[in-house]
Design a protein around this motif. Sequence first.
Motif, mmCIF file in Angstrom:
data_model
loop_
_atom_site.group_PDB
_atom_site.id
_atom_site.type_symbol
_atom_site.label_atom_id
_atom_site.label_comp_id
_atom_site.label_asym_id
_atom_site.label_seq_id
_atom_site.Cartn_x
_atom_site.Cartn_y
_atom_site.Cartn_z
ATOM 1 N N GLN A 44 -11.898 25.688 -31.611
ATOM 2 C CA GLN A 44 -12.699 24.501 -31.876
ATOM 3 C C GLN A 44 -13.054 24.370 -33.349
ATOM 4 N N ASN A 45 -12.906 25.470 -34.109
ATOM 5 C CA ASN A 45 -13.165 25.431 -35.546
ATOM 6 C C ASN A 45 -12.082 24.665 -36.295
ATOM 7 N N PHE A 46 -10.973 24.377 -35.626
ATOM 8 C CA PHE A 46 -9.852 23.676 -36.266
ATOM 9 C C PHE A 46 -9.798 22.255 -35.719
ATOM 10 N N THR A 47 -9.769 21.294 -36.637
ATOM 11 C CA THR A 47 -9.987 19.892 -36.263
ATOM 12 C C THR A 47 -8.757 19.189 -35.723
ATOM 13 N N THR A 48 -7.570 19.564 -36.161
ATOM 14 C CA THR A 48 -6.354 18.876 -35.713
ATOM 15 C C THR A 48 -5.562 19.749 -34.753
ATOM 16 N N ILE A 49 -4.723 19.105 -33.960
ATOM 17 C CA ILE A 49 -3.919 19.831 -32.980
ATOM 18 C C ILE A 49 -2.940 20.771 -33.662
ATOM 19 N N ASP A 50 -2.393 20.367 -34.825
ATOM 20 C CA ASP A 50 -1.472 21.236 -35.552
ATOM 21 C C ASP A 50 -2.173 22.496 -36.030
#
Length: 219
Positions: A44-50
């Motif tokens: 969840q700390n990463f905003t984009t799917i990539d």
Amino acid sequence: MLPFLASSLTSGNFAIWSQIQIIYAFASTIILMGYPYSVSSLIQNFTTIDKQKKALNGLLIISIISSLLFFIFIVFFKSQVSAVIFGNSDYESTIFYVGLFIISESLYELVAISFLRSISEVRFSSMSYILRNLLRCLTILITLKYSSGINIILFNLSVLNFLFILYIKCYKLTPKHKSKKLDLLATIKKEMAFTKELFFSVSHSTIFSISVILSWLTS
């Protein structure tokens, strides 16, 4: 799958299979270091799917490394491991296949269940799980037609797991790239960079796993 094994394996081989399932429940905790239970909150700390997929690939790299260490350990101490698991050292030749099977099952659980569900691929995860179970039954039936040995069954099931892992990794967990040509080395470097970012987030799981290993070795 269990009815096929119960009716086709000798009592000794079926006992080995049952014991392997118990050991798997313990060993997978060490191999995966608690990732299946925390991966959803970690990405969840990463905003984009990539970026989420790159983070998952970083976790996969760590899990592969821990799997290799686990495999080396049990193969190197196969006599002692056989004595602990099966009560004697007569099953040294089976330990290689046991290690391979446990690693493939653990990585499948991580990739096909935890990873896919963390990126909202629940339907694909469920369908792949059903398909794998059907293919497992078919694999066992074909294997038992030519051999009743537990080693070849473990090996074939392990290969099936790795094929599913590879397919899911390439089809669902590979980030989209602007360039049509994929620079493998650059991709690995990027995934390792995300792995470093995740290190402190998952350190508590690693410490827990080490404490479990030490408790087992000193008991």
